[in-house]
Design an enzyme around this catalytic site. Structure first.
Site, mmCIF file in Angstrom:
data_model
loop_
_atom_site.group_PDB
_atom_site.id
_atom_site.type_symbol
_atom_site.label_atom_id
_atom_site.label_comp_id
_atom_site.label_asym_id
_atom_site.label_seq_id
_atom_site.Cartn_x
_atom_site.Cartn_y
_atom_site.Cartn_z
ATOM 1 N N ARG A 135 -14.206 -18.880 60.922
ATOM 2 C CA ARG A 135 -14.962 -18.739 59.722
ATOM 3 C C ARG A 135 -15.177 -19.790 58.862
ATOM 4 N NH1 ARG A 135 -15.343 -13.259 58.464
ATOM 5 N NH2 ARG A 135 -15.648 -13.658 56.418
ATOM 6 N N HIS B 1 21.512 0.070 60.849
ATOM 7 C CA HIS B 1 21.306 0.585 62.021
ATOM 8 C C HIS B 1 20.872 2.027 62.165
ATOM 9 C CE1 HIS B 1 22.427 0.550 66.156
ATOM 10 N NE2 HIS B 1 23.193 1.902 65.932
#
Ligand code: NAI
Length: 466
Positions: free
Chosen positions: A270, A443
């Protein structure tokens, strides 16, 4: 012609401009934000948000296939493209409408029209009701960027930019993606997932130039599984219509090959959108490629004219623009010490699997003469990744050998675009890889992969037999 007076005029309502305007409004400044299109700029209308909506739809097709391994019987999903596009558009409308509401609440006036700078305190705006002259103490340029083509390839019916690729009326059977950078690989993965045969032509010697090659390998492997054909060190030279479709001449290793398809997606970068702003008239310095140079307060060469976002030098990322918008708001409000002092700007790529990175790559650190220690951990050894059937990928950690400081973190795998923020904070705070290992990670989560990669720097990784 009519005239308006305000404290600040912001040109452009993308993530850089609208964030700046809202913060100034929050803190009591009178602000006019000029925007000719919808609020939200490229990101909300034809960039980050709609592309992520389509990409998540692409993943859905794949999840449905995986469901059989979990014991479900699912028929091959079929896609109603017009419904998908309508759903994507509804997300865009909700978000752009949200900015309009925030403008109203914060007293920001949206002036719909096209702006050009007249002098250091005047902006002229062509609106549907004629010319409006806005006098302001400060001007903020947040005019963004537009797709940059390559010679011989004009955007049109056969050649799409990312904007057209986000609103297809029908799915091309075959598509050639020119440019295997961020847009090419994100959109290419989506089209491949929904059944288009995709061929990527990339000029550099790897797709996603600048990304650590270990990460790229994982993306490339998955793209291949999806049927995407990738040609690197390949340069698109010309194209011609062929039957209902087209053919592209591509130079690969000195030889020219022809590729045929229905459409081309041209994703070769761009460029800043600054040429229409008359910046030379008031002396704002713009480089040969159209980028506006700014200092640490995002001030241009003219005092009281600031620039933020894709129109300025540096990475073309929405979050960089928003952060600059906040710096400018503070600078205008005279809050001493307001300055761009980010150590790192994280980058995220929504390929399959996702890529996210922050700080130096191993190669960049070595080039700077830094003695590095590396840690790695694979998602394949992470229970949470297995439970979501997404165990491709790894986290790679780059540290300074002398004092264990984290220099860079590079991730490819599930949800890494969210996980990277922890690494960005760690680098901004000057943390060591040991600091990460001493922080308890819950966890079972994907975030344990970052912790274990940090343990691996010290060869103390619990779940690796290396
Ligand atoms: P890019 O710079 O990422 O990739 C363009 C690619 O085109 C490069 O790899 C380049 O080597 C290749 N190329 C150039 N000319 C070529 C030719 N003649 N033949 C073959 N390959 C050629 O630009 P892209 O993908 O268009 O994205 C534009 C900007 O938007 C980037 O700055 C990107 O960071 C940003 N963006 C960010 C996203 C995100 O943060 N997830 C999503 C989409 C865009």
């Amino acid at each position: 012609m009519s005239e308006k007076n305000t404290d600040v005029v912001v040109i452009g309502a993308g993530p850089a401009g609208y964030v700046c305007a809202i913060r100034l409004g929050q803190l009591g400044r009178k602000v006019i934000c000029v925007e000719e299109g919808n609020l939200g700029g490229t990101c909300l209308n034809v960039g980050c948000i709609p592309s992520k909506a389509l990409i998540s739809a692409g993943h859905f097709m794949e999840h449905a296939e995986h469901a059989s391994a979990m014991g479900f019987t699912v028929d091959t999903p079929t896609l109603d493209l017009s419904k998908l596009i309508a759903w994507k558009d509804s997300i865009v409308t909700r978000l752009t409408g949200g900015i309009g509401m925030l403008f109203e609440k914060r007293g920001v006036e949206w002036l719909k029209g096209s702006a050009r700078v007249k002098d250091a305190n005047t902006v002229e705006v062509e609106t549907a009701d004629g010319l409006v002259v806005v006098k302001a103490r400060d001007i903020v340029i947040a005019s963004g960027s537009i797709p940059a083509g390559i010679p011989g390839f004009e955007f049109g019916e056969h050649i799409w930019s990312s904007a057209e690729a986000l609103s297809p009326e029908t799915l091309p059977k075959e598509m050639i993606v020119i440019g295997g950078g961020v847009i090419g690989m994100e959109m290419g993965s989506f089209y491949a997932q929904v059944g288009t045969k995709v061929t990527v032509i990339e000029y550099a010697d790897q797709i996603l130039p600048g990304v650590d090659p270990e990460l790229v390998k994982v993306v490339q492997r998955k793209a291949k599984k999806l049927g995407v054909k990738i040609h690197v060190s390949a340069s698109a030279k010309s194209w011609k219509p062929l039957g209902d479709g087209l053919s592209v001449a591509v130079e690969i290793s000195g030889k020219t090959r022809e590729f045929s398809a229905d459409k081309i997606l041209l994703a070769t970068g761009r460029r800043p959108r600054t040429e229409h702003l008359n910046l030379d008239i008031c002396g704002v310095k713009v480089d040969s490629r159209g980028f506006i140079g700014v200092d640490s307060q995002c001030q241009t060469s003219i005092p009281h004219i600031y620039a933020v976002g894709d129109a300025t030098t540096g990475p073309m990322l929405a979050h960089k623009g928003s952060a600059q918008g906040l710096v400018v708001a503070s600078a205008i409000l005279g809050q001493g010490g307001a300055a761009w002092d980010a150590q790192v700007v994280p980058a995220v790529i929504f390929t399959d699997p996702e890529v996210a990175m922050v700080g130096m790559t191993e190669a960049e650190a070595i080039e700077k003469g830094i003695d590095v220690k590396i840690g790695r951990f694979n998602f394949a050894a992470n229970g949470r990744a297995m439970s979501i059937q997404a165990s491709d990928g790894l986290v790679k950690v780059v540290t300074r050998a002398s004092d264990d400081t984290l220099l860079g973190v590079h991730m490819v795998g599930p949800n890494v675009t969210d996980m990277i923020s922890e690494a960005a904070i760690a680098i901004e705070a000057g943390l060591t890889s040991e600091d990460i290992t001493l922080t308890i990670h819950p966890h079972p989560t994907l975030s344990e992969v970052f912790m274990e990669a940090c343990e691996d720097v010290h060869n103390l990784c619990i779940h690796s037999a290396k």
